[in-house]
Structure formats: C-alpha cells, structure tokens
Design a protein around this motif. Sequence first.
Motif, mmCIF file in Angstrom:
data_model
loop_
_atom_site.group_PDB
_atom_site.id
_atom_site.type_symbol
_atom_site.label_atom_id
_atom_site.label_comp_id
_atom_site.label_asym_id
_atom_site.label_seq_id
_atom_site.Cartn_x
_atom_site.Cartn_y
_atom_site.Cartn_z
ATOM 1 N N PHE A 155 0.886 -1.107 0.102
ATOM 2 C CA PHE A 155 0.002 -0.315 0.011
ATOM 3 C C PHE A 155 0.721 1.241 0.521
ATOM 4 O O PHE A 155 1.877 0.724 0.497
ATOM 5 C CB PHE A 155 -0.827 0.035 1.001
ATOM 6 C CG PHE A 155 -2.052 -1.043 1.656
ATOM 7 C CD1 PHE A 155 -2.936 -1.291 0.616
ATOM 8 C CD2 PHE A 155 -1.512 -2.248 2.331
ATOM 9 C CE1 PHE A 155 -4.056 -2.267 0.919
ATOM 10 C CE2 PHE A 155 -2.151 -3.544 3.118
ATOM 11 C CZ PHE A 155 -3.444 -3.312 1.611
ATOM 12 N N ALA A 158 -2.634 7.280 -0.401
ATOM 13 C CA ALA A 158 -2.850 8.416 -1.642
ATOM 14 C C ALA A 158 -3.275 10.138 -1.144
ATOM 15 O O ALA A 158 -3.413 10.657 -1.958
ATOM 16 C CB ALA A 158 -4.518 7.713 -1.809
ATOM 17 N N GLY A 178 -10.478 5.627 1.254
ATOM 18 C CA GLY A 178 -10.103 6.165 -0.095
ATOM 19 C C GLY A 178 -8.871 6.731 0.673
ATOM 20 O O GLY A 178 -7.849 6.652 -0.816
ATOM 21 N N ASP A 181 -3.600 2.952 -1.866
ATOM 22 C CA ASP A 181 -4.281 2.238 -2.684
ATOM 23 C C ASP A 181 -2.844 0.975 -2.831
ATOM 24 O O ASP A 181 -2.024 1.629 -2.078
ATOM 25 C CB ASP A 181 -3.815 3.845 -4.128
ATOM 26 C CG ASP A 181 -5.135 3.033 -4.974
ATOM 27 O OD1 ASP A 181 -5.218 1.762 -5.590
ATOM 28 O OD2 ASP A 181 -4.869 3.741 -5.927
ATOM 29 N N VAL A 212 -9.470 -2.211 0.078
ATOM 30 C CA VAL A 212 -8.834 -1.798 -1.541
ATOM 31 C C VAL A 212 -7.874 -3.308 -1.995
ATOM 32 O O VAL A 212 -7.814 -3.612 -2.976
ATOM 33 C CB VAL A 212 -7.533 -0.844 -1.084
ATOM 34 C CG1 VAL A 212 -6.632 -1.203 -1.808
ATOM 35 C CG2 VAL A 212 -7.829 0.172 -0.490
ATOM 36 N N TYR A 216 -9.133 -4.524 -5.914
ATOM 37 C CA TYR A 216 -7.286 -5.641 -6.782
ATOM 38 C C TYR A 216 -7.796 -7.164 -6.595
ATOM 39 O O TYR A 216 -6.951 -8.026 -8.251
ATOM 40 C CB TYR A 216 -6.087 -5.825 -6.796
ATOM 41 C CG TYR A 216 -6.495 -3.242 -6.511
ATOM 42 C CD1 TYR A 216 -5.803 -3.154 -7.986
ATOM 43 C CD2 TYR A 216 -6.534 -2.365 -6.011
ATOM 44 C CE1 TYR A 216 -5.494 -1.946 -8.630
ATOM 45 C CE2 TYR A 216 -6.034 -1.486 -6.364
ATOM 46 C CZ TYR A 216 -5.926 -1.346 -7.394
ATOM 47 O OH TYR A 216 -5.589 0.149 -8.016
#
Length: 229
Positions: A155, A158, A178, A181, A212, A216
Amino acid sequence: MNKIVQRVLYWFFPRRCVLCGDVVAIGDDLCDLCRSNPRIGSSPCDKCGKDKSRCECKNAHNTPDYERIVAPFYYEGNVIKAVHRFKFSSRSELAKGMGDEMAKTVIREYGGIKFDYITFVPMSEKRQKRRGYNQSLELARRISDKIGVPLLDAFYKAYENPPQRNQSARMRRANIFGAFDVYDGLNVEGKTFLIVDDVKTTGSTLSECAAVLDSYGAKKCFCVSFAIR
C-alpha cells in the motif's frame, strides 16, 4: 555465566522488558505489569477480535471487509505504555517482543491458513519521516521472520488524512475512506493476505486496507494487531 559477572553486566546494561522497555530482573523477559496484561483468549470474535464475553458486535452497524482480526492483548494497563513508547518515543526495538507475541497469536488462530503475503498499514512519507519508521512495518517484518511468510509492501497513502486518534467510529470510517491504494503493477489477484497494524480500535483502517486489496482481486484478507481497544 558467573553470577557476579551477570550482575555487573546488569548494572551497566540492564535487561529490559521486551514489551514496554522497563528494567527487569536478570533472567526475566517481561516486567510484572506486562506479565499481568489482560490477554485475549483463543477463538475470539471474528469481527472485533475480542473474547466473546466482551464482544459487542451485535450492536455494530458495519461489517468489516476483512475475514477476521486477532491480537494477543487488549489495549489496557501496561500495553498502553508499551504502544506509546513504541510509536512516539523512538523505541523501535520494542517491535521484536511485540511481533513475537503477535506471531504466536497468528500461529494459534490462523494455523490452518496458507498466507501468500504479509503486508501492513502504510504511513505517509511526511509522518514516517517525522517518526523515523512505520511501526506497522516493523511489526510485520518481525512476524514475517517468525512464521516464514514473505513480506510485501503493498500500500501507499493516496492522501494525507488526519490521525485517527480521538475520532468517533463514524468519523474514523469517513477519514480513512480512499486513503490507501495498491502500488502500480502489483498483482494481488487470488492471493491471501495477513494485514498488520499496531492497534485496532474500530477496525476502520484495517477494513479499508482489506477493501482495497479485495477491489484488486485478492482472495481473502485476515488481520492481526498487537492490541485491541
């Protein structure tokens, strides 16, 4: 070693409690206060990580994105002092004792799970530079060494969000949304992760990390912390 020599060494280089760093007697690894810290028993609640007698998840309105959270200690007593020294007093060496306790808990509670990677809650460059290290990384590194699962720096932050301390559960969820990322080019699809943090309060930070990874294509995410509030 000769007892006289031991005592001379202890005078100049005293033994320290592996959790809080206080001076302890020759032959001891823990001080009396850390030895009496309330421990979390086996088979705790999957969502909050507390013993089922302490669990209040029936009143919770949110389901975490991780599969399960475990920890060796409650955030009480001398554990609070240990965590504060580790995080705010440049006592990075305490990661060894803390990580060992976490590794024992992982082996006990997650023994049947094959983890592909251990990862950790990230810290912004600004905050890490001020502190000198990311405490979650130090713990993850120790656990990786103890249980033989590779460590992955998955990670990045962000954006710089305010610290989670002293915020309500609702504000914590909003504050962390949020904020993380996965690094570009990192393939996490189909992988099972163990995510490491120092203290779990509401679980918002760990849940966001799991969400997160899930976005993905990660298979499953489990969590471990040193202490649970």
